[in-house]
Design an enzyme around this catalytic site. Structure first.
Site, short mmCIF file in Angstrom:
data_model
loop_
_atom_site.label_atom_id
_atom_site.label_comp_id
_atom_site.label_asym_id
_atom_site.label_seq_id
_atom_site.Cartn_x
_atom_site.Cartn_y
_atom_site.Cartn_z
N CYS A 3 0.84 -1.21 0.00
CA CYS A 3 0.00 0.00 0.00
C CYS A 3 0.87 1.25 0.00
CB CYS A 3 -0.98 -0.06 1.17
SG CYS A 3 -2.26 1.19 1.03
N HIS A 90 -3.76 -5.24 -0.08
CA HIS A 90 -3.31 -5.72 1.24
C HIS A 90 -3.33 -7.25 1.31
CE1 HIS A 90 -3.09 -1.89 3.42
NE2 HIS A 90 -3.91 -1.50 2.45
N GLU A 92 -2.15 -8.96 3.66
CA GLU A 92 -2.20 -9.37 5.07
C GLU A 92 -3.63 -9.46 5.61
OE1 GLU A 92 -1.65 -6.38 4.01
OE2 GLU A 92 -2.27 -4.86 5.43
N SER A 144 -13.20 -8.12 31.43
CA SER A 144 -14.52 -7.73 30.90
C SER A 144 -15.38 -8.95 30.62
CB SER A 144 -14.33 -6.95 29.61
OG SER A 144 -13.87 -7.83 28.59
N GLY A 146 -14.83 -10.66 27.97
CA GLY A 146 -14.62 -10.87 26.54
C GLY A 146 -13.43 -11.81 26.33
N ASP A 148 -10.44 -11.35 24.92
CA ASP A 148 -9.07 -10.88 25.16
C ASP A 148 -8.73 -10.86 26.65
OD1 ASP A 148 -9.31 -10.46 22.47
OD2 ASP A 148 -9.65 -8.31 22.64
#
Ligand code: XMP
Length: 434
Positions: A3, A90, A92, A144, A146, A148
């Site tokens: 990019c 891109h 990736e 949290s 969640g 992660d």
């Protein structure tokens, strides 16, 4: 060069970059023009993901054109004698078909790297790093519920055991029933030391009247830290704050090493942090993407329904209530969101979707219910496919499911009289609306 990398490379090697009238955001089709080691074993036409307004106009000397799209005639190029390759698209991102193969071709066939990295090595290494960083000290983790922060909790638990204290903040911006569910999962089922902090009042007070998305994110980030600081004082002698920060949070908040990167949004746990922090940060997942975090979670033995949960942003419903946040608007969104998610589960769609949610829009529209005129809020539904959250596409929900959700929401959620479905990919949109 990828990019901007391709553009600066072209400029520096004698080519020319122009601001194009034909900007490309999202899907594009490239035609491979020349055989290259980079595209080995691939078709001549590939679906790729683009995100650019500028483009290479003149290819530098000693470079060969590799691929074009309808709007970007120079979409990939290669140096004639040196191992220099450049792509405008891109490779990736997961929405680029065969992007992984292009990167593998580069890494293994051009750079001749060896393929010897394993997930277990990463876990062992991270546990060792945590032990070295925190020693015998206590660590407070913002949990949290969640993916992660749960994976962070599991890693820290393995590394430091009882020295880990988790704080679950009920900020009043959670989904319906979430606080109870999280406490039950972690305290009762996973035997972690979890303290619940009821902080709805403080969050809503600080957010009162605020409409600007960046300001909201910063206020939420700061209030989280105030709550953690207050809890740390109660627990005593806590010098470390652990967070489930992952790499997209860092990239989009422009919290990486680069001073030049632009802020897309200040993720509450990175760009939303105050300058002066009382505790040092422990962020063992900071350089991983969501799909990698999920793999770590599976390796660590977390339950699969927890690991496969849709991501939920730290600022929670705060960035899904466009405009001012009030208790009443939170409640309206909680009800609508629950109906939508329950219907996705009923229709067996939840696991095929990366993230789904409702957004409350501060626009009123006219409707008719029975023989009454209504003038109520607009609610948007969003469901996307993604792998790492960096790019996304809207999910093709069957008409029958959309119809069921729309009808059930308008009939049951007071204050909502119209439902729309968001069909924007990322880019050019982001997944969340703020
Ligand atoms: P966007 O909206 O940037 O979201 O396309 C990409 C992914 O990140 C989540 N998200 C956040 N997560 N703190 C978080 O922990 C944040 O401030 C935040 N903002 C967005 C979003 O839900 C999506 O999964």
């Amino acid at each position: 060069g990828i990019c901007y990398g391709m553009q600066t490379l072209a400029e520096q090697m004698g080519g020319q970059v122009i601001s194009s009238e034909h900007k490309e955001f999202g899907h594009a089709e490239i035609a491979v023009k020349t055989d290259s080691i980079l595209f080995s074993e691939l078709d001549k036409t590939l679906n790729v993901w683009m995100s650019h307004g500028d483009q290479v106009q003149d290819i530098p000397d000693d470079f060969t054109l590799l691929a074009s799209t309808a709007s970007a005639p120079i979409a990939a190029m290669q140096h004639d004698s040196k191992p220099i390759f450049a792509l405008q698209f891109h490779p990736e991102v997961t929405h680029t078909e065969s992007g992984k193969i292009i990167l593998e071709n580069f890494i293994f066939k051009v750079c001749n790297a060896r393929n010897d990295w394993k997930m277990d090595d990463l876990i062992t290494q991270r546990i060792q790093e945590i032990k070295e960083q925190v020693g015998d000290n206590k660590v407070l983790l913002g949990l949290s519920g969640g993916v992660d922060s749960s994976v962070t909790a599991a890693l820290l638990h393995q590394a430091i055991g009882k020295k880990l204290v988790c704080v679950f903040v009920d900020n009043g911006l959670l989904r319906k029933g979430e606080a109870e569910e999280v406490m039950q999962t972690f305290k009762e089922n996973m035997n972690l030391n979890v303290i619940k902090s009821d902080s709805e009042e403080a969050f809503l007070r600080h957010l009162k009247g605020v409409e600007d998305p960046e300001q909201k994110r910063k206020i939420i980030g700061r209030t989280f830290i105030d709550v953690f600081d207050a809890e740390a004082i109660k627990i005593k002698e806590v010098h470390f704050l652990a967070q489930g920060t992952i790499y997209p949070d860092v990239i989009e908040s422009s919290g990486s090493e680069s001073k030049e990167a632009r802020v897309i949004k200040s993720h509450h746990n990175v760009g939303g942090l105050p300058e002066e922090m009382k505790m040092d940060l422990v962020e063992p997942l900071r350089d991983l993407f969501k799909d990698e975090v999920r793999k770590v979670g599976v390796e660590l033995g977390l339950p699969s329904d927890l690991v496969q949960r849709h991501p939920f942003p730290g600022p929670g419903l705060g960035v899904r209530i466009i405009g001012k946040i009030t208790k009443e608007r939170v409640r309206t969104l909680q009800e609508a969101d629950k109906i939508f998610i329950d219907i996705l589960r009923e229709d067996n769609l939840y696991d095929n979707i990366w993230q789904a949610f409702a957004v409350l829009v501060p626009i009123k529209t006219v409707g008719v219910m029975g023989d009454q005129r209504t003038y109520d809020n607009l609610l948007a539904l969003r469901a996307v496919t993604s792998v790492d959250g960096m790019t996304a596409d809207w999910f093709k929900i069957p008409d029958s499911t959309l119809a069921k959700a729309s009808s059930k929401i308008v009939n049951n959620v007071k204050g909502v009289n119209r439902v729309v479905y968001d069909i924007t990919s990322k880019p050019p949109g982001t997944i969340e609306w703020e």
